[in-house]
Structures are given as structure tokens and as C-alpha cells.
Design a protein around this motif. Structure first.
Motif, PDB file in Angstrom:
ATOM      1  N   MET A   1     -42.887 -90.863   4.538  1.00  0.00           N
ATOM      2  CA  MET A   1     -42.369 -89.651   3.979  1.00  0.00           C
ATOM      3  C   MET A   1     -42.757 -88.482   4.885  1.00  0.00           C
ATOM      4  N   LYS A   2     -41.778 -87.652   5.190  1.00  0.00           N
ATOM      5  CA  LYS A   2     -41.985 -86.539   6.101  1.00  0.00           C
ATOM      6  C   LYS A   2     -42.605 -85.357   5.360  1.00  0.00           C
ATOM      7  N   GLN A   3     -43.591 -84.759   5.981  1.00  0.00           N
ATOM      8  CA  GLN A   3     -44.266 -83.588   5.417  1.00  0.00           C
ATOM      9  C   GLN A   3     -43.443 -82.330   5.708  1.00  0.00           C
ATOM     10  N   LEU A   4     -43.310 -81.464   4.704  1.00  0.00           N
ATOM     11  CA  LEU A   4     -42.669 -80.172   4.901  1.00  0.00           C
ATOM     12  C   LEU A   4     -43.680 -79.193   5.477  1.00  0.00           C
ATOM     13  N   SER A   5     -43.184 -78.425   6.408  1.00  0.00           N
ATOM     14  CA  SER A   5     -44.067 -77.362   6.909  1.00  0.00           C
ATOM     15  C   SER A   5     -44.084 -76.235   5.885  1.00  0.00           C
ATOM     16  N   ARG A   6     -45.069 -75.396   5.989  1.00  0.00           N
ATOM     17  CA  ARG A   6     -45.165 -74.260   5.073  1.00  0.00           C
ATOM     18  C   ARG A   6     -43.900 -73.411   5.175  1.00  0.00           C
ATOM     19  N   ARG A   7     -43.422 -73.205   6.387  1.00  0.00           N
ATOM     20  CA  ARG A   7     -42.218 -72.400   6.612  1.00  0.00           C
ATOM     21  C   ARG A   7     -40.999 -73.022   5.930  1.00  0.00           C
ATOM     22  N   GLN A   8     -40.828 -74.353   6.061  1.00  0.00           N
ATOM     23  CA  GLN A   8     -39.706 -75.040   5.434  1.00  0.00           C
ATOM     24  C   GLN A   8     -39.794 -74.943   3.907  1.00  0.00           C
ATOM     25  N   PHE A   9     -40.999 -75.094   3.392  1.00  0.00           N
ATOM     26  CA  PHE A   9     -41.197 -74.992   1.945  1.00  0.00           C
ATOM     27  C   PHE A   9     -40.824 -73.599   1.441  1.00  0.00           C
ATOM     28  N   LEU A  10     -41.304 -72.561   2.118  1.00  0.00           N
ATOM     29  CA  LEU A  10     -41.017 -71.191   1.698  1.00  0.00           C
ATOM     30  C   LEU A  10     -39.538 -70.872   1.812  1.00  0.00           C
ATOM     31  N   LYS A  11     -38.894 -71.374   2.854  1.00  0.00           N
ATOM     32  CA  LYS A  11     -37.454 -71.177   3.023  1.00  0.00           C
ATOM     33  C   LYS A  11     -36.682 -71.828   1.866  1.00  0.00           C
ATOM     34  N   GLY A  12     -37.059 -73.046   1.535  1.00  0.00           N
ATOM     35  CA  GLY A  12     -36.406 -73.756   0.432  1.00  0.00           C
ATOM     36  C   GLY A  12     -36.638 -73.067  -0.907  1.00  0.00           C
ATOM     37  N   ALA A  13     -37.872 -72.615  -1.151  1.00  0.00           N
ATOM     38  CA  ALA A  13     -38.199 -71.929  -2.400  1.00  0.00           C
ATOM     39  C   ALA A  13     -37.437 -70.612  -2.508  1.00  0.00           C
ATOM     40  N   ALA A  14     -37.324 -69.871  -1.413  1.00  0.00           N
ATOM     41  CA  ALA A  14     -36.589 -68.605  -1.421  1.00  0.00           C
ATOM     42  C   ALA A  14     -35.108 -68.855  -1.698  1.00  0.00           C
ATOM     43  N   ALA A  16     -33.759 -71.432  -3.297  1.00  0.00           N
ATOM     44  CA  ALA A  16     -33.609 -71.854  -4.689  1.00  0.00           C
ATOM     45  C   ALA A  16     -33.727 -70.658  -5.632  1.00  0.00           C
ATOM     46  N   SER A  17     -34.636 -69.750  -5.325  1.00  0.00           N
ATOM     47  CA  SER A  17     -34.803 -68.548  -6.149  1.00  0.00           C
ATOM     48  C   SER A  17     -33.554 -67.677  -6.110  1.00  0.00           C
ATOM     49  N   ILE A  18     -33.000 -67.495  -4.925  1.00  0.00           N
ATOM     50  CA  ILE A  18     -31.789 -66.685  -4.791  1.00  0.00           C
ATOM     51  C   ILE A  18     -30.626 -67.325  -5.540  1.00  0.00           C
ATOM     52  N   LEU A  19     -30.466 -68.645  -5.395  1.00  0.00           N
ATOM     53  CA  LEU A  19     -29.398 -69.342  -6.120  1.00  0.00           C
ATOM     54  C   LEU A  19     -29.589 -69.234  -7.630  1.00  0.00           C
ATOM     55  N   GLY A  20     -30.813 -69.368  -8.084  1.00  0.00           N
ATOM     56  CA  GLY A  20     -31.098 -69.246  -9.520  1.00  0.00           C
ATOM     57  C   GLY A  20     -30.774 -67.866 -10.040  1.00  0.00           C
ATOM     58  N   LEU A  21     -31.153 -66.848  -9.291  1.00  0.00           N
ATOM     59  CA  LEU A  21     -30.866 -65.468  -9.676  1.00  0.00           C
ATOM     60  C   LEU A  21     -29.364 -65.216  -9.700  1.00  0.00           C
ATOM     61  N   LEU A  22     -28.668 -65.720  -8.698  1.00  0.00           N
ATOM     62  CA  LEU A  22     -27.220 -65.562  -8.635  1.00  0.00           C
ATOM     63  C   LEU A  22     -26.537 -66.254  -9.815  1.00  0.00           C
ATOM     64  N   ALA A  23     -26.959 -67.463 -10.147  1.00  0.00           N
ATOM     65  CA  ALA A  23     -26.368 -68.201 -11.265  1.00  0.00           C
ATOM     66  C   ALA A  23     -26.630 -67.477 -12.584  1.00  0.00           C
ATOM     67  N   THR A  24     -27.837 -66.992 -12.770  1.00  0.00           N
ATOM     68  CA  THR A  24     -28.188 -66.278 -13.995  1.00  0.00           C
ATOM     69  C   THR A  24     -27.384 -64.993 -14.131  1.00  0.00           C
ATOM     70  N   THR A  25     -27.298 -64.230 -13.062  1.00  0.00           N
ATOM     71  CA  THR A  25     -26.555 -62.970 -13.079  1.00  0.00           C
ATOM     72  C   THR A  25     -25.076 -63.214 -13.339  1.00  0.00           C
TER      73      THR A  25
END
Length: 177
Positions: A1-14, A16-25
Motif C-alpha cells: 500500500m502506497k503512503q500518501l505524502s502530507r501534501r497529497q493528503f492536504l490536497k485531497g482534503a481541500a 473534498a471540502s470544496i466539493l462538499g461546500l459546493l454540494a451543500t450550497t
């Protein structure tokens, strides 16, 4: 299993957050500004050999989920009432949710002015929806509907007679309440 870098994790979390906000709005905007203005008028013809011939062309106007509030004000209810009256129904049935949970007592007063204008020779029936049990309690809803000439129905069967023929109308109160 490949480890995510901190940068990749933060990019993915950001992302997902933007998509969630867009869907909610988007969902909120649709529910608040678009859907309340979408009034559907649907005509159905029921063919059943068991219906008495005297009930041929019998019109029932059923409307529901008005949710009076700042997004669906009393003037919009007036439009609905006019459309119903233009159809000249024999029976009118309101199947609940007159006001929204955050609506004020004034909304009930405004509803009275419109709903009192509805008229049908076989009467007007009202059933409670979950929002009608809201913060003002069911008593205010029942008082409003009675003042407008509606018969309140709670798990009852009504018999309608016309020219010797007879049909039954069954009513069910809100299941959750």
C-alpha cells in the motif's frame, strides 16, 4: 500500500471540502429558491368499473406542502388557490405542511385569507403533515384549517354520495407524528 505524502493528503482534503461546500450550497439554493416556485398541476383520470357512474367526471383537487415562509409567501398561496378554483373541483383535499417550521403565527393568519376562498360542493378536507406539528403545535394548524372551512381528518373514512352512488375517502394522519 502506497503512503500518501502530507501534501497529497492536504490536497485531497481541500478538494473534498470544496466539493462538499459546493454540494451543500447548491442543494440549499435549489431547495430555497428554485423548488418552491415549481408548482405542478397534474390531471389524472381514474377508470375503475367499481366507481359509480354518478362519480364520472368527479374532480378532486389535492394540494400539499405549501410550507408558507419567506421563500413561499402568502401571495404565492393565493396563486395556488386561484388555480384550484379555476378547475372547479367537486372536492378539495389539503394533505399537510401548511407552514414551514420557522414560519410565524402571522403565516397562519395570511393562510386564512387565501384558504377561505377555496370552494367545492363536496367540501374541503385537511390532513396533518409533519410540519403542522411544528413549534406552534397542532392546535394552531387545526384552528386555521377549521376557520377556513376544512374538515380535519385523522385516520378516518368519509362517505360521499352523489345521485344514488357512493364512494369512500380514506384519510391517514402523518405517520411519524
Amino acid at each position: 500500500m502506497k503512503q500518501l505524502s502530507r501534501r497529497q493528503f492536504l490536497k485531497g482534503a481541500a478538494g473534498a471540502s470544496i466539493l462538499g461546500l459546493l454540494a451543500t450550497t447548491s442543494g440549499y439554493g435549489y431547495a430555497r429558491y428554485i423548488e418552491p416556485r415549481m408548482i405542478d398541476a397534474v390531471s389524472l383520470t381514474i377508470h375503475d368499473a367499481q366507481l359509480p357512474a354518478s362519480f364520472n367526471q368527479f374532480k378532486i383537487a389535492q394540494f400539499s406542502d405549501v410550507h408558507l415562509s419567506d421563500t413561499f409567501p402568502a401571495k404565492d398561496l393565493e396563486t395556488v388557490v386561484q388555480k384550484i378554483n379555476d378547475e372547479s373541483p367537486d372536492l378539495i383535499v389539503f394533505t399537510g405542511d401548511l407552514v414551514d417550521f420557522e414560519a410565524s403565527i402571522e403565516e397562519h393568519e395570511k393562510a386564512k385569507a387565501s384558504l377561505s376562498k377555496l370552494d367545492a360542493p363536496f367540501g374541503k378536507f385537511a390532513i396533518c403533515g409533519n410540519h403542522d406539528y411544528g413549534p406552534f403545535g397542532i392546535d394552531l394548524y387545526e384552528e386555521t384549517m377549521k376557520a377556513c372551512g376544512f374538515t380535519l381528518c385523522k385516520n378516518e373514512v368519509f362517505h360521499l354520495e352523489k345521485e344514488g352512488g357512493r364512494i369512500q375517502i380514506a384519510t391517514l394522519d402523518d405517520l411519524m407524528m
